[in-house]
Write a protein that holds these residues in place. Sequence first.
Motif, short mmCIF file in Angstrom:
data_model
loop_
_atom_site.label_atom_id
_atom_site.label_comp_id
_atom_site.label_asym_id
_atom_site.label_seq_id
_atom_site.Cartn_x
_atom_site.Cartn_y
_atom_site.Cartn_z
N THR A 1 5.31 -7.31 4.55
CA THR A 1 6.13 -6.10 4.63
C THR A 1 6.15 -5.32 3.30
O THR A 1 5.95 -4.10 3.31
CB THR A 1 7.56 -6.43 5.09
OG1 THR A 1 7.50 -6.97 6.42
CG2 THR A 1 8.45 -5.18 5.10
N PRO A 2 6.33 -5.96 2.14
CA PRO A 2 6.27 -5.20 0.88
C PRO A 2 4.89 -4.57 0.64
O PRO A 2 4.79 -3.53 -0.02
CB PRO A 2 6.59 -6.24 -0.20
CG PRO A 2 7.33 -7.32 0.52
CD PRO A 2 6.75 -7.36 1.89
N THR B 1 3.58 -2.85 10.57
CA THR B 1 4.97 -3.00 10.11
C THR B 1 5.72 -1.74 10.51
O THR B 1 5.30 -0.63 10.17
CB THR B 1 5.02 -3.22 8.60
OG1 THR B 1 4.14 -4.29 8.25
CG2 THR B 1 6.42 -3.59 8.15
N ASN C 1 9.29 5.95 -0.86
CA ASN C 1 9.63 4.54 -0.76
C ASN C 1 10.45 4.29 0.51
O ASN C 1 11.51 4.89 0.70
CB ASN C 1 10.42 4.10 -1.99
CG ASN C 1 10.62 2.60 -2.05
OD1 ASN C 1 11.03 1.98 -1.09
ND2 ASN C 1 10.32 2.02 -3.20
N SER D 1 11.31 1.10 1.56
CA SER D 1 11.72 -0.30 1.53
C SER D 1 13.13 -0.53 2.06
O SER D 1 13.46 -1.63 2.51
CB SER D 1 11.61 -0.87 0.12
OG SER D 1 12.43 -0.15 -0.79
N GLU E 1 3.89 4.14 0.02
CA GLU E 1 4.31 4.88 -1.18
C GLU E 1 3.11 5.42 -1.94
O GLU E 1 3.15 6.55 -2.46
CB GLU E 1 5.16 3.98 -2.08
CG GLU E 1 5.75 4.73 -3.26
CD GLU E 1 6.85 3.96 -3.96
OE1 GLU E 1 7.54 4.57 -4.80
OE2 GLU E 1 7.04 2.77 -3.67
N VAL F 1 4.97 -1.35 2.50
CA VAL F 1 5.80 -0.41 1.73
C VAL F 1 4.99 0.18 0.58
O VAL F 1 5.01 1.40 0.34
CB VAL F 1 7.06 -1.13 1.19
CG1 VAL F 1 7.78 -0.25 0.17
CG2 VAL F 1 7.99 -1.49 2.33
N ARG F 2 4.27 -0.68 -0.14
CA ARG F 2 3.46 -0.22 -1.28
C ARG F 2 2.39 0.77 -0.84
O ARG F 2 2.20 1.83 -1.46
CB ARG F 2 2.82 -1.43 -1.97
CG ARG F 2 1.83 -1.05 -3.07
CD ARG F 2 1.17 -2.28 -3.67
NE ARG F 2 0.48 -3.11 -2.71
CZ ARG F 2 -0.72 -2.82 -2.19
NH1 ARG F 2 -1.36 -1.71 -2.55
NH2 ARG F 2 -1.29 -3.64 -1.32
N SER G 1 12.99 -3.18 9.25
CA SER G 1 11.61 -3.26 9.70
C SER G 1 11.35 -4.50 10.54
O SER G 1 12.08 -5.50 10.45
CB SER G 1 10.66 -3.24 8.50
OG SER G 1 10.86 -4.40 7.70
N PHE H 1 8.98 0.58 10.54
CA PHE H 1 10.16 0.93 9.77
C PHE H 1 10.97 1.97 10.55
O PHE H 1 10.46 3.05 10.84
CB PHE H 1 9.76 1.49 8.41
CG PHE H 1 9.03 0.51 7.54
CD1 PHE H 1 9.72 -0.29 6.64
CD2 PHE H 1 7.65 0.38 7.64
CE1 PHE H 1 9.03 -1.20 5.84
CE2 PHE H 1 6.96 -0.53 6.84
CZ PHE H 1 7.66 -1.33 5.95
#
Length: 200
Positions: A71-72, A108, A85, A87, A79, A75-76, A91, A110
């Motif tokens: 998941t991060p 993923t 962002n 985050s 972005e 997000v990265r 999610s 969101f």
Amino acid sequence: MTEYAYAVVHDGNKNILMFRKNQRGYFFRWKAIKRQGKELHGGGKWSIPGGKVDSRPRPNETDQQWKERVTPEAVREFEEETRTNISALPSTCQRWWDDALHAYYYGTYFECIPDQLKDSLDGFAPVLAAGKNAHDLIRNGKIHEGFDVRLIEGCGIAQRDDEQESVEIWNIDAKWNEIETWTADRDLSWFYQILLKMRQ
């Protein structure tokens, strides 16, 4: 084995942000200038922000562990391509295996409120416009290797990577006939699977 993560931003009502990818990218990490442009995978087609996962899977990784790891990464990637962002948004995450490429790909999802989805179009507009300005200046020889595009007038809020050209709000049900045609397109078939999961 390679892994790829993609970030779908939606409002819980099958409305999503759908991006159109540039044919070629002219800057990456703001400072890596590509004077001739770099051909992008799926260039000129619809896309979901995402890319290669940098983290390595743990031995005997559980479903919860890979979701927390991937998941991060989504997000990265989002972005880097939009300068936004996500985050803080709740999610969920799903994964599929591509046997031909020996790769996992992850969707993923969101979720934001409907007004946030609409407002995000206004937020993306100046970012993508600044990116296009830098893109055009590089093509015309006005920005060279070693420059930071953020320091160029009119380019200060450009996204980190020159990948996305434009963005729209799509309703998956309304666009489903078009999305179904992606099954035969190697560049888009993963996105078909990711969006099919939302429709089920």
